[in-house]
Scaffold this motif. Structure first.
Motif, PDB file in Angstrom:
ATOM      1  N   ARG A 179       0.779  -1.065   0.008  1.00  0.00           N
ATOM      2  CA  ARG A 179      -0.135  -0.127  -0.015  1.00  0.00           C
ATOM      3  C   ARG A 179       0.794   1.219   0.018  1.00  0.00           C
ATOM      4  N   VAL A 180       1.867   1.302   0.711  1.00  0.00           N
ATOM      5  CA  VAL A 180       2.920   2.461   0.853  1.00  0.00           C
ATOM      6  C   VAL A 180       3.578   2.687  -0.473  1.00  0.00           C
ATOM      7  N   SER A 181       4.005   1.558  -1.026  1.00  0.00           N
ATOM      8  CA  SER A 181       4.795   1.659  -2.210  1.00  0.00           C
ATOM      9  C   SER A 181       3.968   2.158  -3.412  1.00  0.00           C
ATOM     10  N   ILE A 182       2.809   1.531  -3.443  1.00  0.00           N
ATOM     11  CA  ILE A 182       1.887   1.904  -4.612  1.00  0.00           C
ATOM     12  C   ILE A 182       1.509   3.346  -4.567  1.00  0.00           C
ATOM     13  N   ALA A 183       1.014   4.010  -3.396  1.00  0.00           N
ATOM     14  CA  ALA A 183       0.696   5.325  -3.065  1.00  0.00           C
ATOM     15  C   ALA A 183       1.911   6.143  -3.332  1.00  0.00           C
ATOM     16  N   MET A 184       3.083   5.763  -3.041  1.00  0.00           N
ATOM     17  CA  MET A 184       4.291   6.708  -3.022  1.00  0.00           C
ATOM     18  C   MET A 184       4.513   6.680  -4.623  1.00  0.00           C
ATOM     19  N   TYR A 185       4.522   5.807  -5.206  1.00  0.00           N
ATOM     20  CA  TYR A 185       4.907   5.569  -6.835  1.00  0.00           C
ATOM     21  C   TYR A 185       3.979   6.447  -7.498  1.00  0.00           C
ATOM     22  N   GLU A 186       2.609   6.216  -7.307  1.00  0.00           N
ATOM     23  CA  GLU A 186       1.828   7.307  -8.023  1.00  0.00           C
ATOM     24  C   GLU A 186       2.141   8.612  -7.711  1.00  0.00           C
ATOM     25  N   GLY A 187       2.401   9.006  -6.517  1.00  0.00           N
ATOM     26  CA  GLY A 187       2.888  10.345  -6.113  1.00  0.00           C
ATOM     27  C   GLY A 187       4.104  10.756  -6.968  1.00  0.00           C
ATOM     28  N   GLU A 188       5.111   9.880  -6.917  1.00  0.00           N
ATOM     29  CA  GLU A 188       6.348  10.193  -7.453  1.00  0.00           C
ATOM     30  C   GLU A 188       6.052  10.367  -9.008  1.00  0.00           C
ATOM     31  N   ILE A 189       5.329   9.722  -9.700  1.00  0.00           N
ATOM     32  CA  ILE A 189       4.917   9.969 -11.047  1.00  0.00           C
ATOM     33  C   ILE A 189       4.218  11.221 -11.232  1.00  0.00           C
ATOM     34  N   ASN A 190       3.172  11.529 -10.336  1.00  0.00           N
ATOM     35  CA  ASN A 190       2.775  12.915 -10.336  1.00  0.00           C
ATOM     36  C   ASN A 190       3.856  13.933 -10.415  1.00  0.00           C
ATOM     37  N   MET A 191       4.668  13.735  -9.352  1.00  0.00           N
ATOM     38  CA  MET A 191       5.838  14.763  -9.187  1.00  0.00           C
ATOM     39  C   MET A 191       6.751  15.122 -10.433  1.00  0.00           C
ATOM     40  N   VAL A 192       6.806  13.659 -11.274  1.00  0.00           N
ATOM     41  CA  VAL A 192       7.744  13.880 -12.384  1.00  0.00           C
ATOM     42  C   VAL A 192       6.884  14.579 -13.646  1.00  0.00           C
ATOM     43  N   ILE A 193       5.711  14.236 -13.519  1.00  0.00           N
ATOM     44  CA  ILE A 193       4.788  14.765 -14.804  1.00  0.00           C
ATOM     45  C   ILE A 193       4.539  16.125 -14.754  1.00  0.00           C
ATOM     46  N   LYS A 197      -5.365   7.812  -2.630  1.00  0.00           N
ATOM     47  CA  LYS A 197      -6.298   7.790  -1.449  1.00  0.00           C
ATOM     48  C   LYS A 197      -7.110   6.386  -1.332  1.00  0.00           C
ATOM     49  N   ARG A 198      -6.929   5.712  -2.214  1.00  0.00           N
ATOM     50  CA  ARG A 198      -7.732   4.123  -2.084  1.00  0.00           C
ATOM     51  C   ARG A 198      -6.472   3.246  -1.107  1.00  0.00           C
ATOM     52  N   TYR A 199      -5.435   3.644  -1.478  1.00  0.00           N
ATOM     53  CA  TYR A 199      -4.387   2.509  -0.934  1.00  0.00           C
ATOM     54  C   TYR A 199      -4.087   3.147   0.644  1.00  0.00           C
ATOM     55  N   THR A 200      -4.279   4.374   1.027  1.00  0.00           N
ATOM     56  CA  THR A 200      -3.941   4.893   2.344  1.00  0.00           C
ATOM     57  C   THR A 200      -5.154   5.234   3.281  1.00  0.00           C
ATOM     58  N   ASP A 201      -4.900   5.219   4.444  1.00  0.00           N
ATOM     59  CA  ASP A 201      -5.914   5.712   5.553  1.00  0.00           C
ATOM     60  C   ASP A 201      -6.347   6.902   5.733  1.00  0.00           C
ATOM     61  N   ILE A 258       1.711  16.699  -0.296  1.00  0.00           N
ATOM     62  CA  ILE A 258       0.545  15.496  -0.111  1.00  0.00           C
ATOM     63  C   ILE A 258       1.023  14.754   1.002  1.00  0.00           C
ATOM     64  N   THR A 259       0.173  14.701   1.969  1.00  0.00           N
ATOM     65  CA  THR A 259       0.551  13.840   3.156  1.00  0.00           C
ATOM     66  C   THR A 259      -0.310  12.641   3.336  1.00  0.00           C
ATOM     67  N   MET A 260       0.319  11.374   3.437  1.00  0.00           N
ATOM     68  CA  MET A 260      -0.667  10.225   3.339  1.00  0.00           C
ATOM     69  C   MET A 260      -0.169   9.403   4.469  1.00  0.00           C
ATOM     70  N   LYS A 261      -1.224   8.653   5.093  1.00  0.00           N
ATOM     71  CA  LYS A 261      -0.675   7.795   6.365  1.00  0.00           C
ATOM     72  C   LYS A 261      -1.304   6.214   5.852  1.00  0.00           C
ATOM     73  N   VAL A 262      -0.471   5.366   6.045  1.00  0.00           N
ATOM     74  CA  VAL A 262      -0.957   3.726   5.960  1.00  0.00           C
ATOM     75  C   VAL A 262      -0.647   3.585   7.613  1.00  0.00           C
TER      76      VAL A 262
END
Lengths: 117, 140
Positions: free
Chosen positions: B42-56, B116-120, B134-138
């Motif tokens: 869950r952490v790595s998918i959420a962070m991966y999407e975030g990373e992609i967003n930051m690059v795009i 949002k889906r993968y984080t609490d 963006i701050t996310m917590k699992v």
């Protein structure tokens, strides 16, 4: 279904993969990586026609076991190295996406994905 | 664990092919800490999407990950253009990504919804022209 069986059913070339006898429980076919990331699957294979390193990273994030490139798409050496590092098997088939997915589905490999959350 | 551990990564904005490297590293770090597989995913998918967003969208940024007794917190901060309408950005299928990103397998308007889906818990703070955090917590 093992990775070896997937390869046989799709007449695929195995580009990397140390253990081809691990059991794959689910699969998905997509060129859109965010769609792949939306569905949780266990011990999954990804079928795709998209060729870039993010395909391998997506598979890695999802703990997937295997990536199958369809319609003769050939991944780069960098992608294969990335997959090897992550322990992901990489196959390539000349079959098209629809046909490749259909063959695997008909032979018992279902989607089994659940939308997370 | 008893105490908190912090990891810091810089996300390189120049190169789409290298996007996701920070997520790969955090995945390895969490595995070494003995965090369970589902939480790591869950952490790595959420962070991966975030990373992609930051690059795009934002030419890269900073990623901080804090692990404590209660869970894993991910803070992604960039100095990009900001998000004009955060509510709209959370709708599945809404995207402002350029067309060439779609040919790379992203930009379908799934990034933020997936995060949002993968984080609490997920909070977006964005100021136009200044950047987005963006701050996310699992939770464990």
């Amino acid at each position: 279904m093992t990775i070896r069986e997937i390869g046989d059913l799709l007449d695929a070339r195995v580009l990397c993969g140390k253990d081809l006898d691990v059991d794959v429980k689910s699969a998905c076919g997509s060129d859109m990586m965010s769609d792949v990331l939306a569905f949780v699957k266990h011990r999954a294979a990804l079928l795709t026609g998209l060729v870039n390193p993010q395909v391998i990273r997506t598979a890695e994030m999802m703990d997937m076991l295997c990536v199958v490139f369809v319609r003769d798409k050939t991944p780069t050496i960098d992608m294969i190295e990335l997959a090897e590092e992550s322990g992901i098997a990489v196959l390539a088939t000349s079959k098209r996406m629809y046909e490749a997915c259909g063959i695997l589905y008909a032979n018992g490999l279902k989607g089994n994905g659940e939308l997370h959350g | 664990m008893g105490e908190s551990l912090a990891f810091h990564y810089e996300v390189d904005g120049g190169d789409f092919t290298s996007a996701g490297q920070a997520s790969v590293k955090i995945k390895k770090n969490l595995r070494q800490l003995g965090v369970d597989a589902e939480t790591i995913r869950r952490v790595s998918i959420a962070m991966y999407e975030g990373e992609i967003n930051m690059v795009i969208h934002a030419n890269g940024g900073n990623a901080d990950v804090i692990v404590d007794d209660t869970g894993v917190t991910i803070i992604l901060a960039d100095k990009g253009p900001g998000i004009a309408d955060t509510e709209k950005a959370m709708e599945e299928g809404y995207s402002t990504a350029p067309d060439n990103v779609r040919s790379l397998g992203f930009g379908a308007g799934m990034g933020l919804p997936n995060m949002k889906r993968y984080t609490d818990d997920m909070k977006i703070e964005s100021v136009l022209g200044e950047g987005t955090t963006i701050t996310m917590k699992v939770n464990f």
